[in-house]
Design a protein around this motif. Structure first.
Motif: not given
Lengths: 157, 145
Positions: A18-19, A21-23, A25, B109, B112-113, B116-117, B119
């Motif tokens: 997920a990290t 993917f998040g980065l 994105w 997932a 978390f996304l 943190v992001f 998203l």
């Protein structure tokens, strides 16, 4: 089956994936990318794009879209401060055929369209105003260059 | 309804921790409790347990929000979460830990996304699903010029 140890591995794997993917994105989100696409004129007209406008900021929005408001502000601001730029916002869900034809997968998606109806830049997510202005600038000066050309030839004659 | 965006982010952070605990322990009752939290938040975001916690403990320490976001995407995301958490709980209870782990992993997932992001997975996928399933619907967002 020991849920605990399997669970620990899964938690670790999910967080790592997920990290990553998040980065990825985060880097793409809001970035104004140059493209080249010439959609059918009928599609653009149906959305309300007017030919001859030097730069149209075509925004696809939907009800399920928290960043759409912020995008609207950025684009409306740009259109208000630069001459020759028009902000056009459409509801993606009521134009699904245009959404498919223009390869729009999420909202907000911003398409920067030139006077001939060609899509020259696109962005998903909230675009930075500086990037929008930079993308739009060549479309505006092109127009001025044409005017100077005409003026020049008239004077020379 | 408009929400202070930090509320949903806090919500997602707590949710992520809960899903992680579920994955580590297989506690079906925790997954089902989370499902109930999702259900309440989906119906009324302001009455959600984590939202109340946010309002009581976190918000007073923060400056007022500079921006508000619409509640609809948040409620949609809570509904998806309800499916993940409910699915995980039922799976663990029924003796299908693999299915439970998979459901809880998706929940972790997504939470978390989001925390943190920023998203919102549901939001990102929404139009994609709509354009594949096809029928246009009457405009709900006014097209402004």
């Amino acid at each position: 089956m020991n849920v605990g140890s399997a669970g620990l591995i899964v938690v670790g794997a999910v967080l790592v994936a997920a990290t990553a993917f998040g980065l990825w994105w985060k880097r793409r989100d809001g970035r104004v990318r140059p493209v080249e696409a010439t959609p059918e004129a009928a599609i653009m007209t149906a959305l309300g794009v007017e030919p001859g406008v030097p730069a149209t900021l075509l925004q696809f929005s939907s009800a399920f879209c928290a960043p759409c408001r912020a995008t609207r502000r950025v684009l409306a601001d740009t259109a208000a401060t630069l001459e020759g730029v028009r902000h056009l916002e459409v509801d993606a869900e009521s134009h699904l055929d245009a959404v498919r034809a223009l390869d729009v997968w999420k909202t907000p998606t911003t398409l920067i369209v030139d006077a001939a109806g060609t899509v020259v830049h696109r962005a998903t997510g909230v675009p930075a105003k500086a990037q929008v202005v930079a993308a739009v600038a060549p479309l505006l000066t092109k127009r001025r260059a044409v005017d100077h050309g005409r003026l020049g030839s008239t004077l020379c004659r | 309804m408009l929400l202070d965006p930090r509320g949903p982010r806090f919500n997602a952070a707590v949710t992520a921790v809960v899903f992680a605990v579920v994955l580590l322990t297989g506690w079906w009752w925790l997954a089902l409790a989370q499902a109930v939290v999702f259900a309440i938040s989906a119906v009324d975001p302001r009455r959600g347990p984590y939202a109340l916690l946010f309002k009581a403990l976190v918000r007073p320490r923060l400056a007022p929000p500079t921006e508000l976001e619409p509640a609809a995407p948040f409620r949609f995301a809570q509904t998806l979460g309800l499916v993940f958490a409910g699915g995980a709980g039922v799976a663990f209870l029924a003796g299908a830990p693999t299915a439970g782990i998979v459901a809880a992993a998706f929940g972790l997932a997504a939470a978390f996304l989001n925390s943190v992001f920023g998203l919102c997975l549901g939001c990102e996928l929404y139009l994609g699903v709509r354009r594949m399933t096809g029928r246009a619907i009457p405009a709900r967002v006014p097209a402004t010029e």
